[in-house]
Scaffold this motif. Structure first.
Motif, PDB file in Angstrom:
ATOM      1  N   ARG A 182       0.834  -1.206   0.000  1.00 16.50           N
ATOM      2  CA  ARG A 182       0.000   0.000   0.000  1.00 16.50           C
ATOM      3  C   ARG A 182       0.874   1.263   0.000  1.00 16.50           C
ATOM      4  O   ARG A 182       0.577   2.230  -0.712  1.00 16.50           O
ATOM      5  CB  ARG A 182      -0.918   0.009   1.216  1.00 16.50           C
ATOM      6  N   LYS A 183       1.944   1.254   0.804  1.00 18.33           N
ATOM      7  CA  LYS A 183       2.824   2.415   0.868  1.00 18.33           C
ATOM      8  C   LYS A 183       3.516   2.641  -0.466  1.00 18.33           C
ATOM      9  O   LYS A 183       3.630   3.780  -0.938  1.00 18.33           O
ATOM     10  CB  LYS A 183       3.849   2.236   1.978  1.00 18.33           C
ATOM     11  N   ARG A 184       3.951   1.568  -1.108  1.00 13.00           N
ATOM     12  CA  ARG A 184       4.633   1.708  -2.398  1.00 13.00           C
ATOM     13  C   ARG A 184       3.678   2.260  -3.449  1.00 13.00           C
ATOM     14  O   ARG A 184       4.058   3.102  -4.267  1.00 13.00           O
ATOM     15  CB  ARG A 184       5.193   0.354  -2.841  1.00 13.00           C
ATOM     16  N   LEU A 185       2.427   1.796  -3.434  1.00 14.02           N
ATOM     17  CA  LEU A 185       1.443   2.314  -4.379  1.00 14.02           C
ATOM     18  C   LEU A 185       1.151   3.787  -4.109  1.00 14.02           C
ATOM     19  O   LEU A 185       1.022   4.590  -5.052  1.00 14.02           O
ATOM     20  CB  LEU A 185       0.156   1.502  -4.291  1.00 14.02           C
ATOM     21  N   ALA A 186       1.049   4.168  -2.840  1.00 12.83           N
ATOM     22  CA  ALA A 186       0.786   5.561  -2.490  1.00 12.83           C
ATOM     23  C   ALA A 186       1.918   6.465  -2.956  1.00 12.83           C
ATOM     24  O   ALA A 186       1.690   7.586  -3.422  1.00 12.83           O
ATOM     25  CB  ALA A 186       0.588   5.688  -0.979  1.00 12.83           C
ATOM     26  N   GLU A 187       3.159   5.976  -2.840  1.00 13.99           N
ATOM     27  CA  GLU A 187       4.305   6.753  -3.310  1.00 13.99           C
ATOM     28  C   GLU A 187       4.272   6.933  -4.815  1.00 13.99           C
ATOM     29  O   GLU A 187       4.837   7.893  -5.350  1.00 13.99           O
ATOM     30  CB  GLU A 187       5.592   6.068  -2.879  1.00 13.99           C
ATOM     31  N   GLN A 188       3.584   6.012  -5.500  1.00 15.22           N
ATOM     32  CA  GLN A 188       3.428   6.106  -6.948  1.00 15.22           C
ATOM     33  C   GLN A 188       2.135   6.824  -7.346  1.00 15.22           C
ATOM     34  O   GLN A 188       1.787   6.892  -8.520  1.00 15.22           O
ATOM     35  CB  GLN A 188       3.442   4.701  -7.565  1.00 15.22           C
ATOM     36  N   GLY A 189       1.402   7.350  -6.331  1.00 12.45           N
ATOM     37  CA  GLY A 189       0.211   8.140  -6.617  1.00 12.45           C
ATOM     38  C   GLY A 189      -1.069   7.352  -6.724  1.00 12.45           C
ATOM     39  O   GLY A 189      -2.053   7.856  -7.286  1.00 12.45           O
ATOM     40  N   VAL A 190      -1.109   6.133  -6.200  1.00 17.04           N
ATOM     41  CA  VAL A 190      -2.301   5.295  -6.309  1.00 17.04           C
ATOM     42  C   VAL A 190      -2.791   4.929  -4.907  1.00 17.04           C
ATOM     43  O   VAL A 190      -2.056   4.351  -4.106  1.00 17.04           O
ATOM     44  CB  VAL A 190      -2.024   3.999  -7.095  1.00 17.04           C
ATOM     45  N   ALA A 191      -4.045   5.276  -4.608  1.00 18.78           N
ATOM     46  CA  ALA A 191      -4.684   4.879  -3.359  1.00 18.78           C
ATOM     47  C   ALA A 191      -6.042   4.283  -3.700  1.00 18.78           C
ATOM     48  O   ALA A 191      -6.706   4.721  -4.634  1.00 18.78           O
ATOM     49  CB  ALA A 191      -4.860   6.088  -2.437  1.00 18.78           C
ATOM     50  N   PHE A 192      -6.428   3.269  -2.957  1.00 16.63           N
ATOM     51  CA  PHE A 192      -7.710   2.635  -3.225  1.00 16.63           C
ATOM     52  C   PHE A 192      -8.404   2.298  -1.919  1.00 16.63           C
ATOM     53  O   PHE A 192      -7.779   2.233  -0.858  1.00 16.63           O
ATOM     54  CB  PHE A 192      -7.534   1.366  -4.071  1.00 16.63           C
ATOM     55  N   ASN A 193      -9.708   2.098  -2.022  1.00 17.06           N
ATOM     56  CA  ASN A 193     -10.515   1.869  -0.837  1.00 17.06           C
ATOM     57  C   ASN A 193     -11.619   0.870  -1.166  1.00 17.06           C
ATOM     58  O   ASN A 193     -12.337   1.041  -2.152  1.00 17.06           O
ATOM     59  CB  ASN A 193     -11.124   3.184  -0.343  1.00 17.06           C
ATOM     60  N   VAL A 194     -11.731  -0.168  -0.360  1.00 11.55           N
ATOM     61  CA  VAL A 194     -12.856  -1.096  -0.424  1.00 11.55           C
ATOM     62  C   VAL A 194     -13.491  -1.099   0.958  1.00 11.55           C
ATOM     63  O   VAL A 194     -12.836  -1.434   1.944  1.00 11.55           O
ATOM     64  CB  VAL A 194     -12.413  -2.525  -0.815  1.00 11.55           C
ATOM     65  N   GLY A 195     -14.743  -0.696   1.029  1.00 15.21           N
ATOM     66  CA  GLY A 195     -15.414  -0.599   2.319  1.00 15.21           C
ATOM     67  C   GLY A 195     -16.802  -1.199   2.289  1.00 15.21           C
ATOM     68  O   GLY A 195     -17.433  -1.306   1.231  1.00 15.21           O
ATOM     69  N   TYR A 196     -17.258  -1.598   3.469  1.00 18.55           N
ATOM     70  CA  TYR A 196     -18.596  -2.169   3.603  1.00 18.55           C
ATOM     71  C   TYR A 196     -19.277  -1.563   4.821  1.00 18.55           C
ATOM     72  O   TYR A 196     -18.680  -1.477   5.902  1.00 18.55           O
ATOM     73  CB  TYR A 196     -18.527  -3.696   3.759  1.00 18.55           C
ATOM     74  N   VAL A 242     -18.479   0.033  -1.107  1.00 26.84           N
ATOM     75  CA  VAL A 242     -17.788   1.148  -1.752  1.00 26.84           C
ATOM     76  C   VAL A 242     -16.489   0.638  -2.352  1.00 26.84           C
ATOM     77  O   VAL A 242     -15.689  -0.016  -1.665  1.00 26.84           O
ATOM     78  CB  VAL A 242     -17.483   2.287  -0.756  1.00 26.84           C
ATOM     79  N   PHE A 243     -16.274   0.952  -3.638  1.00 30.49           N
ATOM     80  CA  PHE A 243     -15.042   0.591  -4.337  1.00 30.49           C
ATOM     81  C   PHE A 243     -14.496   1.879  -4.957  1.00 30.49           C
ATOM     82  O   PHE A 243     -15.135   2.453  -5.847  1.00 30.49           O
ATOM     83  CB  PHE A 243     -15.297  -0.451  -5.422  1.00 30.49           C
ATOM     84  N   LYS A 246     -25.155   0.178  13.544  1.00 32.55           N
ATOM     85  CA  LYS A 246     -24.399   0.592  12.367  1.00 32.55           C
ATOM     86  C   LYS A 246     -23.014  -0.056  12.455  1.00 32.55           C
ATOM     87  O   LYS A 246     -22.353   0.032  13.494  1.00 32.55           O
ATOM     88  CB  LYS A 246     -24.292   2.116  12.361  1.00 32.55           C
ATOM     89  N   PHE A 247     -22.605  -0.683  11.363  1.00 26.94           N
ATOM     90  CA  PHE A 247     -21.337  -1.406  11.335  1.00 26.94           C
ATOM     91  C   PHE A 247     -20.589  -1.044  10.076  1.00 26.94           C
ATOM     92  O   PHE A 247     -21.181  -0.895   8.998  1.00 26.94           O
ATOM     93  CB  PHE A 247     -21.602  -2.906  11.359  1.00 26.94           C
ATOM     94  N   SER A 248     -19.274  -0.843  10.193  1.00 30.74           N
ATOM     95  CA  SER A 248     -18.482  -0.491   9.019  1.00 30.74           C
ATOM     96  C   SER A 248     -17.105  -1.137   9.103  1.00 30.74           C
ATOM     97  O   SER A 248     -16.517  -1.257  10.183  1.00 30.74           O
ATOM     98  CB  SER A 248     -18.334   1.031   8.921  1.00 30.74           C
ATOM     99  N   VAL A 249     -16.589  -1.532   7.942  1.00 31.73           N
ATOM    100  CA  VAL A 249     -15.231  -2.074   7.853  1.00 31.73           C
ATOM    101  C   VAL A 249     -14.584  -1.572   6.567  1.00 31.73           C
ATOM    102  O   VAL A 249     -15.243  -1.486   5.524  1.00 31.73           O
ATOM    103  CB  VAL A 249     -15.240  -3.613   7.892  1.00 31.73           C
ATOM    104  N   VAL A 250     -13.341  -1.184   6.666  1.00 34.94           N
ATOM    105  CA  VAL A 250     -12.555  -0.786   5.509  1.00 34.94           C
ATOM    106  C   VAL A 250     -11.457  -1.815   5.300  1.00 34.94           C
ATOM    107  O   VAL A 250     -10.638  -2.049   6.187  1.00 34.94           O
ATOM    108  CB  VAL A 250     -11.927   0.623   5.708  1.00 34.94           C
ATOM    109  N   PHE A 251     -11.485  -2.459   4.147  1.00 31.91           N
ATOM    110  CA  PHE A 251     -10.533  -3.540   3.871  1.00 31.91           C
ATOM    111  C   PHE A 251      -9.173  -3.005   3.424  1.00 31.91           C
ATOM    112  O   PHE A 251      -8.181  -3.662   3.551  1.00 31.91           O
ATOM    113  CB  PHE A 251     -11.095  -4.471   2.811  1.00 31.91           C
TER     114      PHE A 251
END
Length: 444
Positions: free
Chosen positions: A51-65, A88-89, A439-444
């Protein structure tokens, strides 16, 4: 599992749990260490640094429920339990890190909603959703597809694409489960043309930072009834298309000030909007006489408008950490055309209420939503002529909610809540409702 045991015959509930398990299995191919889970905002951790390497390359992503349960112990025609959920994708690209495009950010988000609305199924008669995540068609939505460009040493921002109005104007959290206290308040009153998450439409927003802690912004959003039509959403909500039938444009204007008071953050917003689309008068006909008596077509009003105020201030503790934050939200819509014309909400959230539970929080809020008396008069006059007896509100629906948010790890929260709805739909003819929610939430 307890919730789904009560709804064991609900294929959507089972499908939601199955999809969550599948996502964990698929995304968990990389080794997840216990210390990652304990500190990371993602349930599956840092993926061994990926994740850190992708962020350094300008890419962040989120999968949440997110999952919301509600059961009414009183109110409505029967006691029921209902759930609704949302996947959420999302992907965010920092264009400067990716390709040297200075000041550019690209955002893509898809959402998927499922489930049932307790208020409708139990016939409670409420104005505001008991489960805020319900609505706008229980299906896939193209929620964000935009480019934001910073200019003039980052003082000017221009945002173009498919936008949701509430992500920029009257931006407010959805920590509570009742819609009275969630997201951009104007969308609760005039949701036929002020469209919040998860529905987007073609739009542009220009923001100018007048100081480090202040900005003004102006937006132009397409107004098209198809975007808020559930049938259209089920077949086209995921498409980046431009449907026919546009009636005008929503133009919001907002000033935002985010000062520090005694070292604690605040957010103060003052805004107004104008919808260039014509609106139908709720009470008068084309001759400015009562519609219920004449039977003529409604008077066409040129444009629709409103204004709002949002105040939020942390008042104790440490900045962004433990302590209390107070908020007040108020919106007034055009009384000639809006069936719900006014909303007021105020509350308190306290982060870290218990020793050793710094990420937990407790929230308490009360709110009132006003039903337009003009529309209530129209219905009563019609009933007097037809002999019917329609239940219609002409006063306030009052809502109170208390929640406790348990955060076992940064990526997960479990938030039981208790709601009380006084005069649902703005009338004492509807029984008051006591609702237990979760209410329940998780971010993968």
């Amino acid at each position: 599992m307890v919730a789904c045991n009560r709804l064991i015959r609900s294929r959507h509930c089972l499908a939601g749990l199955g999809a969550a398990a599948l996502a964990v299995s698929a995304l968990g191919a990389a080794e997840v260490r216990a210390d990652d889970v304990a500190t990371s905002p993602y349930l599956l951790g840092k993926w061994d640094g990926a994740r850190k390497r992708l962020a350094e390359q300008g890419v962040a992503f989120n999968v949440g429920y997110g999952h919301e349960l509600a059961h009414n112990f009183s109110g409505g025609t029967e006691d029921l339990t209902r759930y609704t959920d949302q996947w959420v994708f999302a992907t965010t690209l920092d264009l400067e890190k990716r390709w040297g495009w200075r000041g550019g950010t690209f955002q893509f988000t898809m959402t998927d909603r499922n489930g049932r609305d307790l208020g409708a199924d139990a016939h409670i008669g409420n104005n505001m959703l008991i489960q805020e995540v319900y609505g706008r068609g229980q299906t896939w939505h193209l929620t964000q597809l935009w480019l934001n460009q910073k200019l003039l040493d980052d003082r000017l921002e221009v945002k173009l694409g498919r936008l949701t109005t509430g992500e920029d104007f009257f931006s407010f959290s959805c920590d509570f489960q009742n819609l009275t206290f969630c997201s951009a308040q104007p969308g609760n009153l005039v949701g036929d043309y002020w469209v919040n998450w998860p529905t987007s439409r073609w739009a542009a927003r220009v923001r100018y930072h007048t100081a480090a802690d202040a900005y003004v912004q102006l937006g132009v959003y397409q107004v098209n009834p198809k975007y808020v039509d559930d049938h259209y959403a089920r077949h086209n909500g995921w498409k980046p298309n431009n449907p026919s039938g546009t009636t005008g444009a929503l133009i919001p204007l907002e000033a935002d000030w985010e000062p520090s008071w005694r070292g604690l953050p605040g957010a103060y917003k003052l805004g107004a909007w104008y919808n260039t689309s014509d609106g139908k008068d709720l009470y008068l006909d084309v001759n400015h006489d009562p519609r219920a008596i004449s039977g003529l077509a409604p008077l066409e009003r040129s444009g629709q408008f409103g204004a709002y105020l949002s105040l939020q201030q942390q008042v104790s503790g440490t900045a962004g950490g433990r302590g209390a934050t107070l908020f007040l939200n108020f919106t007034q819509a055009d009384r000639n055309t809006a069936r719900l014309d006014r909303q007021l909400a105020l509350g308190m959230q306290y982060k870290g209420p218990l020793a050793g539970r710094g990420q937990d929080s407790v929230g308490l809020a009360v709110g009132a939503t006003h039903n337009n008396g003009g529309y209530a008069d129209l219905v009563r006059e019609r009933d007097a002529r037809s002999g019917q007896d329609t239940v219609v509100g002409g006063s306030y629906e009052y809502v109170g909610e208390l929640y406790y948010s348990w955060v076992p790890v940064p990526s997960v929260y479990v938030r039981p809540n208790l709601q009380y709805i006084l005069h649902p739909g703005g009338t004492s003819r509807n029984a008051n409702a006591l609702v237990l929610g979760l209410k329940f939430s998780v971010v993968f």
